[in-house]
Scaffold this motif. Structure first.
Motif, PDB file in Angstrom:
ATOM      1  N   ARG A 136       0.776  -1.236   0.000  1.00  0.00           N
ATOM      2  CA  ARG A 136       0.000   0.000   0.000  1.00  0.00           C
ATOM      3  C   ARG A 136       0.812   1.293   0.000  1.00  0.00           C
ATOM      4  NH1 ARG A 136      -2.877  -3.935   2.084  1.00  0.00           N
ATOM      5  NH2 ARG A 136      -5.110  -4.038   1.712  1.00  0.00           N
ATOM      6  N   VAL A 137       2.017   1.275   0.510  1.00  0.00           N
ATOM      7  CA  VAL A 137       2.815   2.508   0.581  1.00  0.00           C
ATOM      8  C   VAL A 137       3.829   2.476  -0.556  1.00  0.00           C
ATOM      9  CG1 VAL A 137       4.288   3.959   2.015  1.00  0.00           C
ATOM     10  CG2 VAL A 137       2.501   2.564   3.089  1.00  0.00           C
ATOM     11  N   LYS A 138       3.771   3.462  -1.394  1.00  0.00           N
ATOM     12  CA  LYS A 138       4.577   3.459  -2.622  1.00  0.00           C
ATOM     13  C   LYS A 138       5.681   4.520  -2.565  1.00  0.00           C
ATOM     14  CE  LYS A 138       2.076   0.205  -4.215  1.00  0.00           C
ATOM     15  NZ  LYS A 138       2.600  -1.116  -4.014  1.00  0.00           N
ATOM     16  N   GLY A 139       6.464   4.555  -3.631  1.00  0.00           N
ATOM     17  CA  GLY A 139       7.548   5.517  -3.745  1.00  0.00           C
ATOM     18  C   GLY A 139       8.735   5.127  -2.873  1.00  0.00           C
ATOM     19  N   GLY A 140       9.686   6.022  -2.769  1.00  0.00           N
ATOM     20  CA  GLY A 140      10.889   5.755  -1.979  1.00  0.00           C
ATOM     21  C   GLY A 140      10.582   5.451  -0.526  1.00  0.00           C
ATOM     22  N   PHE A 141       9.579   6.139   0.041  1.00  0.00           N
ATOM     23  CA  PHE A 141       9.199   5.883   1.431  1.00  0.00           C
ATOM     24  C   PHE A 141       8.683   4.453   1.593  1.00  0.00           C
ATOM     25  CE2 PHE A 141       6.242   6.048   5.038  1.00  0.00           C
ATOM     26  CZ  PHE A 141       7.103   6.543   6.014  1.00  0.00           C
ATOM     27  N   MET A 144      11.462   1.809   1.481  1.00  0.00           N
ATOM     28  CA  MET A 144      12.220   1.746   2.729  1.00  0.00           C
ATOM     29  C   MET A 144      11.385   1.190   3.889  1.00  0.00           C
ATOM     30  SD  MET A 144      15.299   2.842   2.051  1.00  0.00           S
ATOM     31  CE  MET A 144      15.891   3.005   3.722  1.00  0.00           C
ATOM     32  N   LEU A 145      10.103   1.548   3.940  1.00  0.00           N
ATOM     33  CA  LEU A 145       9.287   1.265   5.119  1.00  0.00           C
ATOM     34  C   LEU A 145       9.139  -0.218   5.427  1.00  0.00           C
ATOM     35  CD1 LEU A 145       7.578   2.431   7.402  1.00  0.00           C
ATOM     36  CD2 LEU A 145       5.616   2.353   5.841  1.00  0.00           C
ATOM     37  N   ASP A 146       8.842  -1.042   4.443  1.00  0.00           N
ATOM     38  CA  ASP A 146       8.610  -2.459   4.754  1.00  0.00           C
ATOM     39  C   ASP A 146       9.879  -3.125   5.290  1.00  0.00           C
ATOM     40  OD1 ASP A 146       9.414  -2.337   1.862  1.00  0.00           O
ATOM     41  OD2 ASP A 146       9.276  -4.516   2.024  1.00  0.00           O
ATOM     42  N   ASP A 147      11.051  -2.694   4.819  1.00  0.00           N
ATOM     43  CA  ASP A 147      12.294  -3.278   5.333  1.00  0.00           C
ATOM     44  C   ASP A 147      12.621  -2.770   6.731  1.00  0.00           C
ATOM     45  OD1 ASP A 147      14.089  -4.845   3.036  1.00  0.00           O
ATOM     46  OD2 ASP A 147      12.452  -3.617   2.287  1.00  0.00           O
ATOM     47  N   VAL A 148      12.254  -1.537   7.026  1.00  0.00           N
ATOM     48  CA  VAL A 148      12.422  -1.034   8.389  1.00  0.00           C
ATOM     49  C   VAL A 148      11.570  -1.859   9.347  1.00  0.00           C
ATOM     50  CG1 VAL A 148      11.870   0.928   9.898  1.00  0.00           C
ATOM     51  CG2 VAL A 148      13.149   1.299   7.787  1.00  0.00           C
ATOM     52  N   ILE A 149      10.334  -2.125   8.962  1.00  0.00           N
ATOM     53  CA  ILE A 149       9.458  -2.926   9.827  1.00  0.00           C
ATOM     54  C   ILE A 149       9.983  -4.358   9.948  1.00  0.00           C
ATOM     55  CG2 ILE A 149       7.108  -3.770  10.193  1.00  0.00           C
ATOM     56  CD1 ILE A 149       6.167  -1.275   8.596  1.00  0.00           C
ATOM     57  N   ALA A 150      10.457  -4.926   8.843  1.00  0.00           N
ATOM     58  CA  ALA A 150      11.062  -6.270   8.903  1.00  0.00           C
ATOM     59  C   ALA A 150      12.269  -6.259   9.834  1.00  0.00           C
ATOM     60  CB  ALA A 150      11.461  -6.734   7.506  1.00  0.00           C
TER      61      ALA A 150
END
Length: 167
Positions: A136-141, A144-150
């Motif tokens: 659901r969250v696209k672009g550069g953010f 990065m976001l899914d790997d930060v959560i992982a």
């Protein structure tokens, strides 16, 4: 333009010609023909090992700055390649791996191996909410976001393992 899996020589040259592309592809570690995320995570271990003795606050600053620069680099690289989260973009693995290894800063060598494996597990498996954000969250953010959560999930599990074995 590239597909999510194939990086032709022209795209590779355009990616490496840009400072954002050079960073986003993990200084070249994301240019392997297969398992780009794994190679990116392995490459992330080198700076982590070299800087392992830094205090926790310094690591938190590195992670925050790495995340912010990564949002920019991944956004620019996605535009260069025409694919927002191309497999060759692995800077997100660097930052996620560093987060996962925070508990290993003061732990035995096997904790680094466990942190690496746990991060790869959560990054590939993408349990909720990782997969939800990834879709659901696209672009550069979003890259990065899914790997930060992982990385947060992997770090939490590593912390629990270390606490169980080392007290």
């Amino acid at each position: 333009m590239s597909t999510k899996y194939v990086l032709d020589p022209a795209d590779r040259r355009r990616l490496l010609a840009s400072p954002a592309g050079w960073l986003a592809c993990g200084f070249g570690s994301g240019l392997t023909p297969k398992a780009q995320g794994t190679f990116g995570s392995l490459a992330a271990l080198l700076p982590w090992l070299l800087l392992r003795d830094l205090p926790l606050l310094a690591w938190l600053a590195i992670i925050v700055v790495g995340f912010a620069i990564g949002v920019w680099a991944c956004e620019v690289s996605g535009r260069i390649l025409g694919v927002a989260d191309h497999r060759s973009i692995v800077w997100d693995e660097f930052v996620g791996q560093w987060i996962a290894l925070l508990p290993a800063l003061v732990a035995p060598w096997w904790a680094v191996v466990a942190g690496f494996l746990l991060f790869r597990l959560f990054d590939v498996w993408k349990p909720w909410p990782i997969g939800w954000f990834d879709r659901r969250v696209k672009g550069g953010f979003g890259v990065m976001l899914d790997d930060v959560i992982a990385g947060l999930f992997a770090g939490a599990v590593l912390f629990l393992i270390l606490h169980a074995f080392l007290g």
